[in-house]
Design an enzyme around this catalytic site. Structure first.
Site, PDB file in Angstrom:
ATOM      1  N   SER A 109      -2.494  16.380   7.132  1.00 25.67           N
ATOM      2  CA  SER A 109      -2.637  15.072   6.506  1.00 25.67           C
ATOM      3  C   SER A 109      -2.366  13.981   7.527  1.00 25.67           C
ATOM      4  O   SER A 109      -1.375  14.057   8.256  1.00 25.67           O
ATOM      5  CB  SER A 109      -1.625  14.918   5.363  1.00 25.67           C
ATOM      6  OG  SER A 109      -2.240  15.217   4.165  1.00 25.67           O
ATOM      7  N   ARG A 121      -0.140   1.986  -2.166  1.00 30.11           N
ATOM      8  CA  ARG A 121       1.254   1.553  -2.246  1.00 30.11           C
ATOM      9  C   ARG A 121       1.810   0.959  -0.962  1.00 30.11           C
ATOM     10  O   ARG A 121       2.939   0.481  -0.930  1.00 30.11           O
ATOM     11  CB  ARG A 121       2.133   2.739  -2.720  1.00 30.11           C
ATOM     12  CG  ARG A 121       1.936   3.043  -4.197  1.00 30.11           C
ATOM     13  CD  ARG A 121       2.708   4.280  -4.598  1.00 30.11           C
ATOM     14  NE  ARG A 121       2.104   5.494  -4.067  1.00 30.11           N
ATOM     15  CZ  ARG A 121       2.744   6.653  -3.940  1.00 30.11           C
ATOM     16  NH1 ARG A 121       4.014   6.754  -4.266  1.00 30.11           N
ATOM     17  NH2 ARG A 121       2.107   7.705  -3.467  1.00 30.11           N
TER      18      ARG A 121
END
Ligand code: UD1
Ligand code: MG
Length: 461
Positions: A102, A16
């Protein structure tokens, strides 16, 4: 704790972002997302940092090549977060605690991670969670009636009732490595996304009687991830707002905290004023009482006490920090390039460019000039439009101007050349030879005069 091994997951695609660059290399506050996470891992003194690469692995690994404490493991193909961790565990020792981070969650703070590690204490599974009014899209923390954590259910696998849970899993956990290793062998991909979910380890921990604890925070920005350019921009604002708040807490006066961008490290003394729309990059140090006008871009510079930088000034020392002395005045519209060293009380005015040059105390170049590869002594007055012709088309040459020289407007100093102390150069001179101390040098066509000169007139047709 000295047995912390950090695993940073960075193999995902980042579809995205619509970018050819791997998502974790996109920049926030002037640094790659992944570098923020690595820096935080450094703050908690992790004994090793392992980055899981996959999508765009070559680019991510190249970006980490100079960081000797960071190792990478490839995950190809990418079959989910649990599968990612399966690639990492062979490199982790059983005596440690694995802290999972992350690469696209850049603003997690070391204090939060310390609290999570304390909760884990080497034997529990500790999850970082967030209470949020917008839990959609995230894994939910499922608790039993005794409020004990029993599972994480992914958004796409959640029942309507579970979707109403406001406590989400951040993607960050601390887990004893010896236990993690076993749980990872029990994962399957029977779920809505046909992926191996790391979050399934919660079920196994509960089944094995291992304590599962959640550390809940409510500062969303700490655990917000970057999936789209919109989220990247929003997180950039959150980051900049935080930088601005930290500066103001130290006493820095910002004309508007929402119009400041710090893309690196800004170290400030006391009584500093910064007007709107300034950008600071790399490492910048401002001494006491420095005032920065609006619309300045300042990178890699050390600015002395009481110096004023007037609006629209561009300063960038790149890899050789620029030093500016005290009570100097730079700008408006000045440009300082690498290798510039300015003494106290130096004045650099509008449309003056300085590169690889040293100006001693009180020297002035106030208007429309170029100072390149030059040394200017104390109190030199470098007139409007003066140029050092430092480049002969092949090599750069040096210009030396000793103390108290006045260089007349629109002169060209053809390097290499030396101007003796206290001398004067007449306006419009092209100086190709060294000048003597105290002398007047005029090097231009002599003015001639033709009396009663008749201008040509148009011929009548
Ligand atoms: C994950 C969590 C979810 C949590 C959310 C928080 C799982 C199954 N779900 O979901 O509970 O609320 O994060 O943001 O873990 N990655 C790999 N290899 C893979 C897949 C992903 O390295 O095969 C990396 C990604 O690059 C990313 C991280 O793991 O850095 C998270 O992956 P992502 O696909 O974003 O997981 P979510 O679906 O957001
Ligand atoms: Mg995600």
């Amino acid at each position: 704790m000295s047995n912390i091994d950090v695993v940073i997951m960075a193999a995902g695609k980042g579809t995205r972002m619509h970018s050819s660059m791997p998502k974790v290399l996109h920049r926030l506050g002037g640094r790659a997302l992944l570098q923020h996470v690595i820096a935080t891992a450094g703050q908690i003194q992790a004994r090793r940092v392992l980055v899981i690469t996959g999508h765009g692995a070559e680019q991510v690994e190249a970006a980490l090549a100079t960081q000797s404490k960071v190792a990478t493991v490839r995950q190809i193909p990418q079959l989910g977060t649990g599968h990612a961790m399966q690639q990492a565990v062979p490199w982790l020792a059983d005596d440690g605690v694995t802290l999972v981070l992350s690469g696209d969650v850049p603003l997690i703070q070391s204090e939060t991670l310390q609290a999570l590690l304390a909760l884990c204490a080497g034997n529990a599974l500790a999850l970082l969670s967030l209470n949020t009014p917008q839990p959609s899209g995230y894994g939910r923390i499922v608790r039993n009636p005794k409020q004990e954590v029993i599972a994480i259910v992914e958004d796409r696998d959640a029942s309507a009732e579970q979707k109403r849970i406001a406590e989400i899993y951040s993607g960050i956990m601390a887990v004893p490595t010896r236990l993690l290793r076993g749980w990872l062998t029990r994962l399957d991909n029977r779920n809505a996304q046909a992926e191996y979910y790391l979050t399934d380890v919660v079920k196994f921990a509960v089944a094995d009687g291992c304590e599962v604890k959640a550390y809940a925070i409510d500062q969303a920005w700490q655990v917000e991830g970057v999936n789209t350019p919109v989220q990247l921009a929003a997180l950039e604002r959150a980051y900049q707002q935080r930088q601005a708040n930290l500066l103001m807490q130290q006493g820095v006066r910002l004309a508007d905290p929402s119009r400041l961008d710090v893309r690196g490290e800004l170290v400030c003394g006391s009584d500093i004023d910064i007007d709107i729309n300034c950008v600071f990059e790399g490492k910048v140090q401002l001494g006491d009482g420095v005032r920065i006008g609006s619309h300045c871009v300042i990178a890699n510079a050390v600015i002395g006490a009481g110096t004023q930088i007037l609006p629209f000034t561009h300063i960038d020392g790149e890899d050789q920090a620029i030093h500016i002395g005290q009570a100097a005045r730079i700008g408006p519209f000045a440009r300082l390039r690498p290798g510039t060293q300015l003494g106290d009380e130096v004045h650099i005015g509008n449309f003056v460019e300085v590169k690889n040059s040293q100006l001693a105390k009180g020297a002035k170049a106030n208007h429309l000039a170029y100072v390149g590869d030059a040394t200017l002594g104390e109190r030199v007055n470098y007139g409007a439009g003066v140029i050092t012709a430092n480049y002969d088309g092949a090599n750069k040459h040096h210009t030396t101007i000793h103390a108290d020289v006045h260089v007349g407007s629109n002169s060209v100093l053809v390097a290499p050349v030396t101007l003796g102390a206290g001398g004067t150069v007449g306006a419009g001179s092209v100086v190709t030879k060294d000048t003597a101390a105290g002398a007047l040098t005029v090097a231009r066509g002599k003015q001639i005069q033709v009396a009663n000169w008749q201008r040509p007139t148009k011929k009548s047709k």
